[in-house]
Motif scaffolding. Structure first.
Motif, PDB file in Angstrom:
ATOM      1  N   VAL A 447     -18.108   2.425   9.781  1.00  0.00           N
ATOM      2  CA  VAL A 447     -17.602   1.684   8.569  1.00  0.00           C
ATOM      3  C   VAL A 447     -18.816   2.413   7.249  1.00  0.00           C
ATOM      4  N   GLN A 448     -20.157   2.477   7.858  1.00  0.00           N
ATOM      5  CA  GLN A 448     -21.053   2.823   6.985  1.00  0.00           C
ATOM      6  C   GLN A 448     -20.450   4.454   6.619  1.00  0.00           C
ATOM      7  N   TYR A 449     -20.116   5.153   7.619  1.00  0.00           N
ATOM      8  CA  TYR A 449     -19.904   6.442   7.433  1.00  0.00           C
ATOM      9  C   TYR A 449     -18.833   6.719   6.601  1.00  0.00           C
ATOM     10  N   THR A 450     -17.948   5.860   6.784  1.00  0.00           N
ATOM     11  CA  THR A 450     -16.431   5.775   5.814  1.00  0.00           C
ATOM     12  C   THR A 450     -16.903   5.654   4.378  1.00  0.00           C
ATOM     13  N   TYR A 451     -17.892   4.556   4.242  1.00  0.00           N
ATOM     14  CA  TYR A 451     -18.324   4.167   2.922  1.00  0.00           C
ATOM     15  C   TYR A 451     -18.892   5.431   2.202  1.00  0.00           C
ATOM     16  N   ALA A 452     -19.812   6.241   2.883  1.00  0.00           N
ATOM     17  CA  ALA A 452     -20.405   7.161   2.709  1.00  0.00           C
ATOM     18  C   ALA A 452     -19.434   8.510   2.046  1.00  0.00           C
ATOM     19  N   ARG A 453     -18.584   8.278   2.697  1.00  0.00           N
ATOM     20  CA  ARG A 453     -17.353   9.339   2.566  1.00  0.00           C
ATOM     21  C   ARG A 453     -16.840   9.105   1.429  1.00  0.00           C
ATOM     22  N   CYS A 454     -16.387   7.861   1.085  1.00  0.00           N
ATOM     23  CA  CYS A 454     -15.829   7.329  -0.256  1.00  0.00           C
ATOM     24  C   CYS A 454     -16.767   7.554  -1.280  1.00  0.00           C
ATOM     25  N   ALA A 455     -18.101   7.588  -1.067  1.00  0.00           N
ATOM     26  CA  ALA A 455     -19.108   7.503  -2.178  1.00  0.00           C
ATOM     27  C   ALA A 455     -19.188   9.115  -2.623  1.00  0.00           C
ATOM     28  N   SER A 456     -19.043  10.018  -1.574  1.00  0.00           N
ATOM     29  CA  SER A 456     -19.174  11.322  -1.943  1.00  0.00           C
ATOM     30  C   SER A 456     -17.948  11.983  -2.584  1.00  0.00           C
ATOM     31  N   ALA A 457     -16.763  11.338  -2.245  1.00  0.00           N
ATOM     32  CA  ALA A 457     -15.721  11.531  -3.070  1.00  0.00           C
ATOM     33  C   ALA A 457     -15.740  11.326  -4.472  1.00  0.00           C
ATOM     34  N   LEU A 458     -16.231  10.120  -4.733  1.00  0.00           N
ATOM     35  CA  LEU A 458     -16.378   9.433  -6.055  1.00  0.00           C
ATOM     36  C   LEU A 458     -17.291  10.325  -6.973  1.00  0.00           C
ATOM     37  N   TYR A 471       0.990   5.540  -9.451  1.00  0.00           N
ATOM     38  CA  TYR A 471       0.836   5.167  -8.474  1.00  0.00           C
ATOM     39  C   TYR A 471       1.598   5.153  -7.176  1.00  0.00           C
ATOM     40  N   SER A 472       2.695   5.956  -7.516  1.00  0.00           N
ATOM     41  CA  SER A 472       3.756   6.062  -6.345  1.00  0.00           C
ATOM     42  C   SER A 472       2.935   7.303  -5.326  1.00  0.00           C
ATOM     43  N   SER A 473       1.832   7.812  -5.960  1.00  0.00           N
ATOM     44  CA  SER A 473       1.075   8.582  -4.833  1.00  0.00           C
ATOM     45  C   SER A 473       0.077   7.921  -4.012  1.00  0.00           C
ATOM     46  N   ILE A 474       0.056   6.524  -4.184  1.00  0.00           N
ATOM     47  CA  ILE A 474      -0.676   5.680  -3.231  1.00  0.00           C
ATOM     48  C   ILE A 474       0.145   4.522  -2.628  1.00  0.00           C
ATOM     49  N   THR A 475       1.420   4.256  -3.160  1.00  0.00           N
ATOM     50  CA  THR A 475       1.811   3.195  -2.723  1.00  0.00           C
ATOM     51  C   THR A 475       3.104   3.503  -1.700  1.00  0.00           C
ATOM     52  N   THR A 476       3.054   4.506  -1.193  1.00  0.00           N
ATOM     53  CA  THR A 476       3.629   5.232  -0.032  1.00  0.00           C
ATOM     54  C   THR A 476       2.807   5.464   1.241  1.00  0.00           C
ATOM     55  N   ASP A 477       3.577   5.511   2.073  1.00  0.00           N
ATOM     56  CA  ASP A 477       2.850   6.129   3.459  1.00  0.00           C
ATOM     57  C   ASP A 477       1.541   5.588   3.718  1.00  0.00           C
ATOM     58  N   GLU A 478       0.708   6.551   4.204  1.00  0.00           N
ATOM     59  CA  GLU A 478      -0.709   6.140   4.513  1.00  0.00           C
ATOM     60  C   GLU A 478      -1.512   5.476   3.363  1.00  0.00           C
ATOM     61  N   GLY A 479      -1.383   5.871   2.190  1.00  0.00           N
ATOM     62  CA  GLY A 479      -2.163   5.087   0.965  1.00  0.00           C
ATOM     63  C   GLY A 479      -1.583   3.569   0.776  1.00  0.00           C
ATOM     64  N   TYR A 480      -0.595   3.366   1.087  1.00  0.00           N
ATOM     65  CA  TYR A 480       0.115   1.888   0.886  1.00  0.00           C
ATOM     66  C   TYR A 480      -0.476   0.869   2.118  1.00  0.00           C
ATOM     67  N   GLU A 481      -1.051   1.620   3.148  1.00  0.00           N
ATOM     68  CA  GLU A 481      -1.524   0.976   4.236  1.00  0.00           C
ATOM     69  C   GLU A 481      -2.922   0.523   3.921  1.00  0.00           C
ATOM     70  N   VAL A 482      -3.471   1.408   3.033  1.00  0.00           N
ATOM     71  CA  VAL A 482      -5.084   1.202   2.713  1.00  0.00           C
ATOM     72  C   VAL A 482      -4.996   0.135   1.574  1.00  0.00           C
ATOM     73  N   VAL A 483      -3.964   0.102   0.824  1.00  0.00           N
ATOM     74  CA  VAL A 483      -3.604  -0.835  -0.362  1.00  0.00           C
ATOM     75  C   VAL A 483      -3.568  -2.013   0.170  1.00  0.00           C
ATOM     76  N   LYS A 515      -7.943   3.128   8.138  1.00  0.00           N
ATOM     77  CA  LYS A 515      -6.731   3.361   7.447  1.00  0.00           C
ATOM     78  C   LYS A 515      -7.136   4.297   6.428  1.00  0.00           C
ATOM     79  N   PHE A 516      -8.227   4.176   5.800  1.00  0.00           N
ATOM     80  CA  PHE A 516      -8.677   5.103   4.965  1.00  0.00           C
ATOM     81  C   PHE A 516      -8.825   6.384   5.150  1.00  0.00           C
ATOM     82  N   ASN A 517      -9.349   6.378   6.474  1.00  0.00           N
ATOM     83  CA  ASN A 517      -9.645   7.993   7.047  1.00  0.00           C
ATOM     84  C   ASN A 517      -8.447   8.536   7.283  1.00  0.00           C
TER      85      ASN A 517
END
Ligand code: ARG
Length: 562
Positions: A447-458, A471-483, A515-517
């Motif tokens: 989880v920490q690694y995923t957080y660091a991955r997000c931080a780096s992307a940001l 929004y359509s690019s994150i409210t479909t498929d894998e993105g929507y699972e994260v949402v 899900k984010f990964n």
């Protein structure tokens, strides 16, 4: 799933309660059947209607909700489509004011006492104390997150004949100064030596009893010893609490209740509950299938249970608690059943609000097991070893990273905490360094690694323009699972509080990280099209805030880099 609670609140109906509705929701097999659906077949009996009619009856209840875009009744199913706009808005709020995703005020005005960790003086913290400390610590933060006023209580084991023994040992084999200037292990060695020597010299026990009597009588020299033992232990545990991010509002332990038991004993007597048994005073509990609760020994000494009864009254008086939770191993199930029954018989005002929050045992995996040799596993050693191993892994994966010591500490300690919060409390845990430090497993490093991955992307992505988002690019498929996982985080926090099970939070953040990964691997975040990049950065930001909130509820650091 998201919005299940809000939906259940409006869907409840004749014979259909919220719990049933919540547990009946399903994720539709195909997107064209909605984001969430409610099969109505098993309600037919209680509602005395055919399933298609039930679905039709429930439909208008959902229709007006702001987050619902469309709802259909099809073949006994209620298919619900969420409004992407509302979801987007909620996502933005999860992305900005942080990290406090899922915060609420539902506990406002209510006080919860949590009795946890509750160490014994002169016995260093061992692996057996891990669970009570981190479960209690997590519940503390979870209830606080939900707006409760929380009182963390360390009911110190600071009374009993062991203090007499320690004085004898100190006088015979050390000095008070030496004890004061050494650590808790030194003190423990004296204790262990006492137990060895008493086997051949039973007179030590008489001396110990005499010393303890002097403590009870308030003798200055004896109390001086007592205070030093307490000081040494408290200094040592404070370091551990610091590492585990644990805090207490009260350290009123067993000795605090010395002068608070008599009124309770008098009350028990007046209510005819206290009976003599071979010189001792007990409350009979055979009617409830339990052995008697022993409260005063024949020599007049009070007991652990006597102190717990006095403590319950004191806490009700001092804090007017809504609930008082005791985070203590299941080995003490009987103790708490007895104490709670006595409180009930006394008609104690908080009798319905005391709860034993029990948990299973922690043992070490074969190989690192040392109980067979009669050695205790100190928690400090476990933390140190986990940190050392984390350091080796970091050295391998990211040799150039700055501040390795701090990162290794956060990863190592986090992994240990996480391991005790992963399962339902009652399960026994077999601890393995390799398992808890696996960066690809269901672990906090993951989880920490995923957080660091997000931080780096940001960091790379720069500012997010919230007004220019596709929004359509994150409210479909894998993105929507994260949402969905982000927006249902608050439900997991509530479940964790309701069932007194931090694992709802632990599991949620692992699930979100997974899900984010998946999304991250399938999609580039930093793309040229502004509105798509903004959307993906928004999702990344909301994910990172949720992970950070979750980690902090467990007492684990989120690292910007690792
Ligand atoms: N000191 C006790 C032990 O280590 C735990 C105390 C738990 N709290 C309580 N109020 N009984 O077993």
């Amino acid at each position: 799933m998201m919005f299940e609670k809000e939906l259940a609140a409006v869907l409840k109906n004749d014979g259909l309660d919220e719990e049933t509705v919540i547990s009946s929701f399903e994720v539709p097999k195909e997107a064209k059947m909605g984001d969430i659906c409610l099969p109505c077949f098993k309600f037919a009996k209680v509602m005395r209607m055919a399933p298609p009619l039930i679905a039709a009856k429930l439909l208008p209840l959902v229709e007006g909700l702001d987050f619902v875009e469309k709802v259909e009744a099809v073949n006994g199913y209620l298919n619900i489509f969420f409004s992407k706009d509302i979801i987007a808005k909620k996502l933005i709020s999860a992305a900005i004011d942080q990290p406090c995703v899922g915060k609420s005020e539902e506990g406002k005005g209510k006080t919860i006492c949590i009795d946890y960790s509750s160490v014994n003086i002169a016995k260093p913290f061992h692996i057996g104390h891990l669970s009570t400390t981190v479960i209690g610590g997590a519940l503390y933060k979870i209830f606080e997150h939900l707006g409760y006023n929380v009182v963390g209580i360390n009911h110190l084991g600071d009374w009993g004949t062991q203090f007499g023994k320690l004085i004898v040992a100190t006088e015979k084999w050390s000095t008070l100064d030496e004890v004061r200037n050494n650590d808790e292990y030194f003190l423990n060695k004296l204790y262990v030596r006492y137990h060895k020597e008493v086997e051949t010299d039973p007179s030590l026990d008489d001396m110990a009893r005499a010393w303890f009597k002097r403590i009870e009588d308030g003798d200055e020299i004896a109390i001086g010893y007592f205070n030093v033992f307490k000081e040494v232990t408290m200094k040592a545990v404070a370091k551990i609490y610091d590492r585990l991010k644990i805090k207490f509002d009260s350290y009123n332990g067993e000795s605090f209740y010395n002068d608070k038991m008599q009124p309770r004993l008098d009350e028990l007597d007046a209510k005819g509950l206290l009976v003599e048994s071979e010189g001792a005073k007990v409350v009979n509990l055979d009617e409830w299938g339990m052995p008697p609760c022993l409260l005063v020994k024949a020599d007049g000494a009070t007991l652990y249970a006597t102190r717990d009864i006095a403590a319950a009254y004191y806490r009700k008086e001092a804090y007017d608690f809504y609930k008082c939770l005791y985070v203590v191993a299941y080995q003490q199930n009987l103790h708490f059943k007895q104490v709670f029954k006595v409180l009930e018989l006394m008609d104690f005002a908080g009798k319905d609000d005391v709860e034993h929050i029990n948990f299973g045992m922690v043992s070490m995996e074969e190989g690192s097991m040392s109980t067979r040799e009669g050695r205790v596993i100190w928690l400090k050693d476990v933390l140190d070893k986990a940190v050392e191993k984390a350091r080796q892994i970091i050295e391998q994966k990211n040799p150039g990273i700055a501040d390795k010591d701090r990162i290794a500490e956060s990863v190592g300690v986090g992994a240990v905490i996480f391991s005790a919060l992963w399962n339902n409390r009652i399960k026994d845990i077999v601890f393995s360094y390799d398992k808890v430090l696996n960066f690809d497993g269901e672990t906090s490093p993951y989880v920490q690694y995923t957080y660091a991955r997000c931080a780096s992307a940001l960091r790379k992505g720069g500012e997010i323009d919230f007004d220019n988002i596709d929004y359509s690019s994150i409210t479909t498929d894998e993105g929507y699972e994260v949402v969905k996982s982000i927006l249902s985080f608050k439900d997991s926090v509530q479940q964790a509080a309701k069932f007194r099970e931090p694992c709802y939070v632990t599991r949620h953040i692992v699930d979100l990280a997974e899900k984010f990964n998946k999304f991250y691997i399938g999609h580039r975040i930093i793309v040229d099209e502004d509105e798509v990049r903004n959307a993906r950065l928004l999702l990344t930001k909301a994910t990172s805030n949720t992970l950070k909130t979750g980690l902090s509820l467990l007492g684990i650091d989120a690292l910007e880099e690792m």
